[in-house]
Scaffold this motif. Structure first.
Motif, PDB file in Angstrom:
ATOM      1  N   HIS A  80       0.853  -1.183   0.000  1.00  0.00           N
ATOM      2  CA  HIS A  80       0.000   0.000   0.000  1.00  0.00           C
ATOM      3  C   HIS A  80       0.886   1.229   0.000  1.00  0.00           C
ATOM      4  CE1 HIS A  80       0.990  -0.565   4.254  1.00  0.00           C
ATOM      5  NE2 HIS A  80       0.818   0.756   4.381  1.00  0.00           N
ATOM      6  N   PHE A  81       0.319   2.315  -0.495  1.00  0.00           N
ATOM      7  CA  PHE A  81       1.060   3.568  -0.562  1.00  0.00           C
ATOM      8  C   PHE A  81       0.569   4.506   0.534  1.00  0.00           C
ATOM      9  CE2 PHE A  81       1.393   2.088  -4.988  1.00  0.00           C
ATOM     10  CZ  PHE A  81       2.767   2.161  -5.138  1.00  0.00           C
ATOM     11  N   GLY A  82       1.449   5.340   1.017  1.00  0.00           N
ATOM     12  CA  GLY A  82       1.070   6.333   2.010  1.00  0.00           C
ATOM     13  C   GLY A  82       2.146   7.370   2.129  1.00  0.00           C
ATOM     14  N   VAL A  83       1.905   8.355   2.991  1.00  0.00           N
ATOM     15  CA  VAL A  83       2.881   9.425   3.188  1.00  0.00           C
ATOM     16  C   VAL A  83       4.216   8.864   3.626  1.00  0.00           C
ATOM     17  CG1 VAL A  83       3.452  11.400   4.636  1.00  0.00           C
ATOM     18  CG2 VAL A  83       1.159  11.197   3.656  1.00  0.00           C
ATOM     19  N   ASN A  84       4.189   7.861   4.520  1.00  0.00           N
ATOM     20  CA  ASN A  84       5.438   7.334   5.037  1.00  0.00           C
ATOM     21  C   ASN A  84       6.265   6.673   3.950  1.00  0.00           C
ATOM     22  OD1 ASN A  84       6.564   7.504   7.665  1.00  0.00           O
ATOM     23  ND2 ASN A  84       6.675   5.269   7.696  1.00  0.00           N
ATOM     24  N   ASP A  85       5.574   6.070   2.935  1.00  0.00           N
ATOM     25  CA  ASP A  85       6.315   5.490   1.822  1.00  0.00           C
ATOM     26  C   ASP A  85       7.069   6.576   1.071  1.00  0.00           C
ATOM     27  OD1 ASP A  85       5.306   2.752   2.097  1.00  0.00           O
ATOM     28  OD2 ASP A  85       3.394   3.640   1.538  1.00  0.00           O
ATOM     29  N   GLN A  86       6.425   7.738   0.909  1.00  0.00           N
ATOM     30  CA  GLN A  86       7.079   8.849   0.229  1.00  0.00           C
ATOM     31  C   GLN A  86       8.264   9.356   1.034  1.00  0.00           C
ATOM     32  OE1 GLN A  86       3.689  11.445  -0.104  1.00  0.00           O
ATOM     33  NE2 GLN A  86       3.377  10.896  -2.233  1.00  0.00           N
ATOM     34  N   LEU A  87       8.071   9.469   2.337  1.00  0.00           N
ATOM     35  CA  LEU A  87       9.134  10.011   3.183  1.00  0.00           C
ATOM     36  C   LEU A  87      10.353   9.098   3.192  1.00  0.00           C
ATOM     37  CD1 LEU A  87       7.182  11.307   6.309  1.00  0.00           C
ATOM     38  CD2 LEU A  87       7.561  12.420   4.112  1.00  0.00           C
ATOM     39  N   LYS A  88      10.134   7.797   3.074  1.00  0.00           N
ATOM     40  CA  LYS A  88      11.234   6.852   3.186  1.00  0.00           C
ATOM     41  C   LYS A  88      11.903   6.540   1.857  1.00  0.00           C
ATOM     42  CE  LYS A  88       9.764   4.402   7.359  1.00  0.00           C
ATOM     43  NZ  LYS A  88       9.420   3.101   7.935  1.00  0.00           N
ATOM     44  N   SER A  89      11.300   6.993   0.764  1.00  0.00           N
ATOM     45  CA  SER A  89      11.864   6.638  -0.534  1.00  0.00           C
ATOM     46  C   SER A  89      13.219   7.298  -0.720  1.00  0.00           C
ATOM     47  CB  SER A  89      10.912   7.086  -1.648  1.00  0.00           C
ATOM     48  OG  SER A  89      10.785   8.485  -1.657  1.00  0.00           O
ATOM     49  N   GLY A  90      14.178   6.531  -1.240  1.00  0.00           N
ATOM     50  CA  GLY A  90      15.439   7.131  -1.648  1.00  0.00           C
ATOM     51  C   GLY A  90      16.578   6.985  -0.674  1.00  0.00           C
ATOM     52  N   PHE A  91      16.343   6.500   0.561  1.00  0.00           N
ATOM     53  CA  PHE A  91      17.475   6.382   1.468  1.00  0.00           C
ATOM     54  C   PHE A  91      17.819   4.912   1.685  1.00  0.00           C
ATOM     55  CE2 PHE A  91      14.133   5.749   4.571  1.00  0.00           C
ATOM     56  CZ  PHE A  91      14.692   4.923   5.530  1.00  0.00           C
ATOM     57  N   SER A  92      19.071   4.674   1.996  1.00  0.00           N
ATOM     58  CA  SER A  92      19.567   3.308   2.173  1.00  0.00           C
ATOM     59  C   SER A  92      19.100   2.766   3.512  1.00  0.00           C
ATOM     60  CB  SER A  92      21.092   3.300   2.111  1.00  0.00           C
ATOM     61  OG  SER A  92      21.602   2.030   2.386  1.00  0.00           O
ATOM     62  N   ARG A  93      18.420   1.649   3.496  1.00  0.00           N
ATOM     63  CA  ARG A  93      17.871   1.086   4.719  1.00  0.00           C
ATOM     64  C   ARG A  93      18.965   0.439   5.570  1.00  0.00           C
ATOM     65  NH1 ARG A  93      12.407   0.666   4.847  1.00  0.00           N
ATOM     66  NH2 ARG A  93      12.562  -0.913   6.480  1.00  0.00           N
ATOM     67  N   THR A  94      18.852   0.651   6.864  1.00  0.00           N
ATOM     68  CA  THR A  94      19.746   0.008   7.817  1.00  0.00           C
ATOM     69  C   THR A  94      19.104  -1.266   8.356  1.00  0.00           C
ATOM     70  OG1 THR A  94      20.752   2.102   8.461  1.00  0.00           O
ATOM     71  CG2 THR A  94      20.951   0.271  10.024  1.00  0.00           C
ATOM     72  N   GLY A  95      17.792  -1.200   8.600  1.00  0.00           N
ATOM     73  CA  GLY A  95      17.081  -2.337   9.160  1.00  0.00           C
ATOM     74  C   GLY A  95      17.095  -2.302  10.663  1.00  0.00           C
ATOM     75  N   PRO A  96      16.210  -3.063  11.300  1.00  0.00           N
ATOM     76  CA  PRO A  96      16.122  -3.071  12.763  1.00  0.00           C
ATOM     77  C   PRO A  96      17.455  -3.430  13.419  1.00  0.00           C
ATOM     78  CG  PRO A  96      14.240  -4.206  11.785  1.00  0.00           C
ATOM     79  CD  PRO A  96      15.197  -3.942  10.670  1.00  0.00           C
ATOM     80  N   VAL A  97      17.797  -2.693  14.450  1.00  0.00           N
ATOM     81  CA  VAL A  97      19.046  -2.913  15.183  1.00  0.00           C
ATOM     82  C   VAL A  97      18.704  -3.525  16.528  1.00  0.00           C
ATOM     83  CG1 VAL A  97      21.066  -1.821  16.224  1.00  0.00           C
ATOM     84  CG2 VAL A  97      20.181  -0.978  14.040  1.00  0.00           C
ATOM     85  N   THR A  98      19.264  -4.674  16.817  1.00  0.00           N
ATOM     86  CA  THR A  98      19.027  -5.353  18.089  1.00  0.00           C
ATOM     87  C   THR A  98      20.253  -5.350  18.996  1.00  0.00           C
ATOM     88  OG1 THR A  98      19.559  -7.480  17.064  1.00  0.00           O
ATOM     89  CG2 THR A  98      17.233  -6.833  17.101  1.00  0.00           C
ATOM     90  N   ASP A  99      21.423  -5.207  18.403  1.00  0.00           N
ATOM     91  CA  ASP A  99      22.671  -5.179  19.176  1.00  0.00           C
ATOM     92  C   ASP A  99      23.234  -3.764  19.106  1.00  0.00           C
ATOM     93  OD1 ASP A  99      25.093  -5.484  20.405  1.00  0.00           O
ATOM     94  OD2 ASP A  99      25.793  -7.137  19.131  1.00  0.00           O
ATOM     95  N   LEU A 100      23.232  -3.066  20.243  1.00  0.00           N
ATOM     96  CA  LEU A 100      23.661  -1.670  20.288  1.00  0.00           C
ATOM     97  C   LEU A 100      25.148  -1.513  20.589  1.00  0.00           C
ATOM     98  CD1 LEU A 100      20.617  -0.114  22.197  1.00  0.00           C
ATOM     99  CD2 LEU A 100      21.063  -0.088  19.733  1.00  0.00           C
ATOM    100  N   ASN A 101      25.904  -2.560  20.443  1.00  0.00           N
ATOM    101  CA  ASN A 101      27.340  -2.485  20.680  1.00  0.00           C
ATOM    102  C   ASN A 101      27.973  -1.580  19.625  1.00  0.00           C
ATOM    103  OD1 ASN A 101      30.048  -2.841  21.172  1.00  0.00           O
ATOM    104  ND2 ASN A 101      30.006  -5.087  21.068  1.00  0.00           N
ATOM    105  N   LEU A 102      28.526  -0.451  20.074  1.00  0.00           N
ATOM    106  CA  LEU A 102      29.113   0.514  19.132  1.00  0.00           C
ATOM    107  C   LEU A 102      30.300  -0.064  18.373  1.00  0.00           C
ATOM    108  CD1 LEU A 102      28.979   3.788  21.284  1.00  0.00           C
ATOM    109  CD2 LEU A 102      27.432   3.094  19.449  1.00  0.00           C
ATOM    110  N   ALA A 103      30.901  -1.093  18.922  1.00  0.00           N
ATOM    111  CA  ALA A 103      32.050  -1.715  18.256  1.00  0.00           C
ATOM    112  C   ALA A 103      31.649  -2.434  16.974  1.00  0.00           C
ATOM    113  CB  ALA A 103      32.739  -2.693  19.207  1.00  0.00           C
ATOM    114  N   ASN A 104      30.350  -2.653  16.805  1.00  0.00           N
ATOM    115  CA  ASN A 104      29.878  -3.307  15.585  1.00  0.00           C
ATOM    116  C   ASN A 104      29.941  -2.375  14.379  1.00  0.00           C
ATOM    117  OD1 ASN A 104      29.293  -5.630  17.028  1.00  0.00           O
ATOM    118  ND2 ASN A 104      27.148  -5.059  17.376  1.00  0.00           N
TER     119      ASN A 104
END
Length: 365
Positions: A80-104
């Motif tokens: 489905h399309f929505g405002v959020n789809d427009q806002l997110k278009s064009g940037f490289s996805r990182t994906g959900p982060v579960t390990d907050l270790n900065l050394a990663n």
């Protein structure tokens, strides 16, 4: 000024840097706040295929057919399309982060860097301030991420740190999550050859302590620029003034500005129209790396269309800022007095005020 327009008088018609904005009176009112944060993608100028060469016309039709086919396929997959789809278009996805270790994350040298957080009430002109700051040549922003108005919201959503459509929750992002995000931004979006790393996101107004603690984890200096705006200069019809919401936001702004553990600067929206030289002077004092600012240009000119790509001074030259009195609660006057507004007797009008207004003004979402 009460009930009418307060305009700076013209000065020889020349555009000069570091001077009060030269404006002229014009018929009609201001349609919306400066560079209002519209929900969606900036408008672009499109040419018609009519009058084009047959080859170009056929190419346009073919491209349209491909687009329609893609939309049908997308919908068939349950999309489905929505405002959020427009806002997110064009940037490289990182994906959900579960390990907050900065050394990663790859190492980042934050030595000598300053994290500059620009925040304020939504739709109040924070993009104008961001565009002004970006003209310094020493400040890098998040525009390379291609998010809406170069803000961090969808980047944090993508990492799983905040929920979509949540305006501002002080507990939704932890200091550890901010630290991870900023190190990720340093690897992906900020130009680390520049000394000042800017994050302009209005919703950060409810998260300053988390950002302060995140900066400490990264070993980087952090400073906050807080934009405030008087209700009398708020004349938007698209985003009408909401006194209850305004008070919620200004309580957070006042608390941040009054916190002795924070390095802060208050910029009044009105001063960007009527006293630009003082705005520039105060920014240079807060961030010594900034030597020059050009109010007739915006660093967002390449990333935004329409008003957002226009320099603050040029905008106010075409759209002089109005000053129109409103019926305000005594508590709102008291808050304005605490924020340094007293040109219209705000402090006297706040006599007997409590900390919050008696009710909220309804407005559509």
């Amino acid at each position: 000024r009460r009930g009418g327009s307060r305009l700076a008088s013209p000065t020889s018609g020349k555009r000069r840097l570091d001077t009060m904005v030269s404006t002229r009176s014009s018929a009609g009112g201001e349609a919306s706040p400066l560079l209002v944060e519209e929900a969606g993608v900036s408008a672009k100028t499109h040419g018609s295929i009519f009058g084009a060469t047959p080859r170009r016309a056929l190419a346009a039709i073919a491209a349209g057919a491909v687009f329609v086919f893609a939309c049908v396929a997308f919908a068939a997959r349950g999309g489905h399309f929505g405002v959020n789809d427009q806002l997110k278009s064009g940037f490289s996805r990182t994906g959900p982060v579960t390990d907050l270790n900065l050394a990663n994350l790859p190492d980042v040298d934050f030595t000598g860097k300053t994290l500059l957080i620009v925040l304020g009430m939504s739709f109040s002109g924070t993009s104008a301030l961001e565009g002004l700051l970006g003209t310094s040549g020493v400040i890098t922003d998040l525009c390379k991420s291609n998010t809406w108005q170069c803000e961090n919201t969808v980047l944090l959503e993508d990492m799983g740190f905040i929920n979509e459509n949540v305006h501002c929750d002080p507990d939704d992002v932890t200091a550890a999550e901010f630290a991870y995000a900023y190190k990720d931004f340093a690897n992906k979006w900020w130009d680390m050859s520049k000394p000042v790393l800017m994050d302009k996101t209005p919703q950060n107004l409810c998260r300053p302590t988390k950002i302060r603690d995140a900066a400490a984890k990264l070993g980087v200096n952090v400073k906050f620029v807080v934009l405030t705006r008087h209700p009398f200069s708020w004349t938007s019809e698209k985003h009408p003034f909401n006194q209850g919401y305004y008070m919620e936001q200004m309580v957070m702004a006042r608390n941040l500005l009054a916190d002795p553990t924070m390095s802060t600067l208050q910029v009044r929206y009105e001063d960007m129209a009527w006293n630009m030289d003082e705005v520039i002077k105060s920014i240079k004092a807060l961030v010594p790396a900034v030597k020059n600012l050009n109010p007739w240009h915006s660093s967002l000119s390449d990333d935004s269309k329409g008003d957002r790509g226009m320099g603050v001074s040029e905008y106010f030259q075409h759209e002089p800022l109005e000053w129109i009195a409103k019926d305000l609660e005594p508590a709102t006057y008291a808050m304005l007095c605490k924020l340094g507004y007293n040109e219209d007797g705000e402090c006297a009008a706040s006599a007997g005020a409590s900390e919050s207004p008696s009710g909220f003004v309804e407005t559509d979402e």
